[in-house]
Each structure stands twice: as C-alpha cells, then as structure tokens.
Design a protein around this motif. Structure first.
Motif, PDB file in Angstrom:
ATOM      1  N   GLY A  61       0.521  -1.194   0.454  1.00 43.74           N
ATOM      2  CA  GLY A  61      -0.345  -0.044   0.002  1.00 43.74           C
ATOM      3  C   GLY A  61       0.424   1.405  -0.134  1.00 43.74           C
ATOM      4  N   ARG A  62       1.711   1.180  -0.388  1.00 46.21           N
ATOM      5  CA  ARG A  62       2.852   2.283  -0.918  1.00 46.21           C
ATOM      6  C   ARG A  62       3.855   2.515  -1.493  1.00 46.21           C
ATOM      7  N   GLU A  63       4.316   3.267  -2.071  1.00 46.81           N
ATOM      8  CA  GLU A  63       5.265   3.696  -3.097  1.00 46.81           C
ATOM      9  C   GLU A  63       6.325   4.049  -2.590  1.00 46.81           C
ATOM     10  N   ILE A  64       7.744   3.387  -3.296  1.00 41.91           N
ATOM     11  CA  ILE A  64       8.869   3.186  -2.805  1.00 41.91           C
ATOM     12  C   ILE A  64       9.660   3.815  -3.784  1.00 41.91           C
ATOM     13  N   PRO A  65      10.284   4.837  -4.194  1.00 42.45           N
ATOM     14  CA  PRO A  65      10.457   5.975  -5.478  1.00 42.45           C
ATOM     15  C   PRO A  65      11.880   5.806  -5.580  1.00 42.45           C
ATOM     16  N   GLN A  66      12.230   5.173  -6.773  1.00 45.60           N
ATOM     17  CA  GLN A  66      13.820   4.561  -7.612  1.00 45.60           C
ATOM     18  C   GLN A  66      13.597   5.263  -8.771  1.00 45.60           C
ATOM     19  N   THR A  67      14.956   6.027  -9.017  1.00 46.65           N
ATOM     20  CA  THR A  67      15.508   6.766  -9.934  1.00 46.65           C
ATOM     21  C   THR A  67      16.568   5.755 -10.331  1.00 46.65           C
ATOM     22  N   LEU A  68      17.041   6.471 -12.275  1.00 46.32           N
ATOM     23  CA  LEU A  68      18.117   5.410 -12.702  1.00 46.32           C
ATOM     24  C   LEU A  68      18.696   6.253 -13.281  1.00 46.32           C
ATOM     25  N   GLU A  69      20.055   6.724 -13.990  1.00 46.19           N
ATOM     26  CA  GLU A  69      20.505   8.020 -14.301  1.00 46.19           C
ATOM     27  C   GLU A  69      21.810   6.097 -15.248  1.00 46.19           C
ATOM     28  N   ALA A  70      22.042   6.612 -16.259  1.00 44.13           N
ATOM     29  CA  ALA A  70      22.662   5.476 -17.282  1.00 44.13           C
ATOM     30  C   ALA A  70      23.293   6.024 -18.488  1.00 44.13           C
ATOM     31  N   GLN A  84      15.014   5.544  -2.447  1.00 39.74           N
ATOM     32  CA  GLN A  84      14.542   5.765  -1.355  1.00 39.74           C
ATOM     33  C   GLN A  84      13.326   5.200  -0.685  1.00 39.74           C
ATOM     34  N   LEU A  85      13.456   5.237   0.724  1.00 39.24           N
ATOM     35  CA  LEU A  85      12.784   4.746   1.486  1.00 39.24           C
ATOM     36  C   LEU A  85      12.471   5.523   2.065  1.00 39.24           C
ATOM     37  N   ASN A  86      11.395   5.792   3.154  1.00 37.14           N
ATOM     38  CA  ASN A  86      11.023   6.697   4.215  1.00 37.14           C
ATOM     39  C   ASN A  86      10.830   6.596   5.581  1.00 37.14           C
ATOM     40  N   GLN A  87      10.761   6.969   6.614  1.00 32.02           N
ATOM     41  CA  GLN A  87      10.958   6.952   8.109  1.00 32.02           C
ATOM     42  C   GLN A  87      10.025   5.562   8.012  1.00 32.02           C
ATOM     43  N   ASN A  88       9.126   5.509   7.288  1.00 33.07           N
ATOM     44  CA  ASN A  88       7.970   4.674   7.912  1.00 33.07           C
ATOM     45  C   ASN A  88       8.433   3.381   6.607  1.00 33.07           C
ATOM     46  N   GLN A  89       9.273   3.158   6.019  1.00 35.60           N
ATOM     47  CA  GLN A  89       9.621   2.182   4.853  1.00 35.60           C
ATOM     48  C   GLN A  89      11.478   1.733   5.161  1.00 35.60           C
ATOM     49  N   VAL A  90      12.012   2.267   6.116  1.00 32.78           N
ATOM     50  CA  VAL A  90      13.556   1.815   6.166  1.00 32.78           C
ATOM     51  C   VAL A  90      13.327   0.628   7.038  1.00 32.78           C
ATOM     52  N   GLU A  91      12.358   0.249   7.760  1.00 34.27           N
ATOM     53  CA  GLU A  91      12.940  -1.143   8.005  1.00 34.27           C
ATOM     54  C   GLU A  91      13.044  -2.360   7.356  1.00 34.27           C
ATOM     55  N   PHE A  92      12.213  -1.431   5.755  1.00 33.40           N
ATOM     56  CA  PHE A  92      12.551  -2.611   4.920  1.00 33.40           C
ATOM     57  C   PHE A  92      14.204  -2.463   4.120  1.00 33.40           C
ATOM     58  N   LEU A  93      14.845  -1.929   4.503  1.00 34.81           N
ATOM     59  CA  LEU A  93      15.703  -1.708   3.860  1.00 34.81           C
ATOM     60  C   LEU A  93      17.463  -2.824   4.260  1.00 34.81           C
ATOM     61  N   PRO A  94      17.061  -3.275   5.620  1.00 34.20           N
ATOM     62  CA  PRO A  94      18.405  -4.465   5.394  1.00 34.20           C
ATOM     63  C   PRO A  94      18.140  -5.652   4.345  1.00 34.20           C
ATOM     64  N   SER A  95      16.408  -6.073   4.351  1.00 34.83           N
ATOM     65  CA  SER A  95      16.407  -7.782   3.416  1.00 34.83           C
ATOM     66  C   SER A  95      16.527  -6.807   1.870  1.00 34.83           C
ATOM     67  N   MET A 157      22.020   6.934   5.751  1.00 36.98           N
ATOM     68  CA  MET A 157      20.337   7.464   6.367  1.00 36.98           C
ATOM     69  C   MET A 157      20.793   8.550   6.082  1.00 36.98           C
ATOM     70  N   THR A 158      19.021   9.564   5.885  1.00 33.37           N
ATOM     71  CA  THR A 158      18.924  11.048   6.211  1.00 33.37           C
ATOM     72  C   THR A 158      18.598  11.332   7.131  1.00 33.37           C
ATOM     73  N   PRO A 159      19.173  12.815   7.281  1.00 40.95           N
ATOM     74  CA  PRO A 159      18.216  13.596   8.871  1.00 40.95           C
ATOM     75  C   PRO A 159      16.726  13.079   9.313  1.00 40.95           C
ATOM     76  N   GLU A 160      15.837  13.031   8.436  1.00 47.24           N
ATOM     77  CA  GLU A 160      14.347  12.516   8.092  1.00 47.24           C
ATOM     78  C   GLU A 160      13.974  11.090   8.840  1.00 47.24           C
ATOM     79  N   ARG A 161      15.304  10.451   9.029  1.00 46.11           N
ATOM     80  CA  ARG A 161      15.227   8.591   9.501  1.00 46.11           C
ATOM     81  C   ARG A 161      15.274   8.265   8.034  1.00 46.11           C
TER      82      ARG A 161
END
Length: 199
Positions: A61-70, A84-95, A157-161
């Motif tokens: 139910g969330r959207e995770i932004p991704q960009t590619l420059e090539a 980019q993971l926001n503070q509500n998505q950062v728990e997904f980072l390791p996996s 990590m970002t300042p916004e956690r």
C-alpha cells in the motif's frame, strides 16, 4: 513480501539498462561531466550525458521512489540507481539490500562470500572517506555475448530518518570475455566509481 519487492526492483533495473542499451544507437566517446542529482542526494561523474528514468514501486500500500541514470558508451553501460525509503519504510532496508545483491549474485552463480570483490572507498559530498566493497561479476554466456559487471552498493541514512540505497555499476557486454577485476580497474571505470558522491 520483501523477496517480491526485490524482484520487482531488480527487474526494473535490468529492464532500464536494456532500454538504455537499445535507445542509444550511437554511443558517445568519453565526454566526462559531473551530474548533480539533488533530489536523490548525490553527484556523479558520467562519461556522457545520462538518461534519467523515474518510477515508484508499490509495496504494501506504499510507494517507494526509484530513479536510474545511465549512459551507454561503446560496450559499457554506466548506471546509478537510487531507491528511497522514508521513515515508515526504513525497516525494509536490510532485506531490500540483501535481495538486490542476491538477485545479481544468483545470476552470476555466486553468493556474497564467493563473489570476487575488492576493498574500496567512496567519499561523501563533505569529503568524508568511507570503506566499501566492490563486486566483480561474470554472468553465464549466451553464446555470442559475454557479460560482466562491477557493482557497488551504498546505503545512507537521511536526516528525516529514512534511507537511500544506491547501486553504482558498469555493465560490459561484448563478444569476448574479460577478466572483470583487471578490466574494471582501468581509469575510465575508476573515475566513475571514485567520483560518485552521496550527501
């Protein structure tokens, strides 16, 4: 669920690399330029003008932004992807990071421990040096085409956690197989990896 997301991310990156490969009919010679990506919090030195593609990956139910420059130069595709993971998505980072790595490693028939690697450093925008590991992959031959890659993953990590996951890579595709560790140590590749600067 994390595996599904990682598969989508990896498929997207592969598709975008392929699109860049076919869209760039005439490859430029090395024309180094610093590309500022303030929205993705990095600057990078590309050997030509990169194409930039954006996407939002749906997940729970969330959207995770991704960009590619090539950019494609002769037999090589130089690329930087930023997820980019926001503070509500950062728990997904390791996996998410683990699955991104695992997807490429499996395609090269290696794993995190057996993949050819080398210790390296990257610098932040503030010139802080941080240790990192680069991986050198050889993908199974398709017959007429041999493919290899140098790849680096950086998390910040970002300042916004929240967090950023950067994948910096060069994909080399040509009729003859190369020895990746030696091949990707040439100056053109070193410049690209050494001058990537996250904030």
């Amino acid at each position: 669920m994390e595996w599904e997301l990682a598969k989508r991310v990896a498929s997207y990156v592969v598709a975008l690399l392929a699109a860049t490969f076919f869209l760039t009919a005439c490859s430029p010679k090395l024309d180094w330029r610093t590309v500022q990506s303030p929205q993705e919090n990095y600057s990078a030195l590309f050997p030509g003008k990169p194409e930039k593609l954006d996407r939002k990956i749906p997940y729970q139910g969330r959207e995770i932004p991704q960009t590619l420059e090539a950019v494609k130069v002769d037999d090589d595709i130089y690329s930087v992807s930023a997820t980019q993971l926001n503070q509500n998505q950062v728990e997904f980072l390791p996996s998410l990071l683990g699955q991104l790595q695992d997807n490429l490693f499996k395609r090269a028939n290696v794993n995190l421990d057996s993949a050819a690697s080398a210790d390296a450093f990257y610098q932040t925008a503030s010139r802080q040096k941080i240790a990192i590991k680069d991986y050198f992959l050889e993908f199974p031959s398709t017959g007429a085409i041999e493919t290899s890659m140098r790849v680096r993953w950086i998390t910040r990590m970002t300042p916004e956690r929240g967090a950023w996951v950067y994948q910096i890579s060069v994909l080399h595709t040509a009729p003859a197989r190369v020895e990746p560790k030696k091949f990707f140590s040439e100056e053109a590749y070193l410049n690209f990896f050494d001058e990537f600067r996250p904030e």
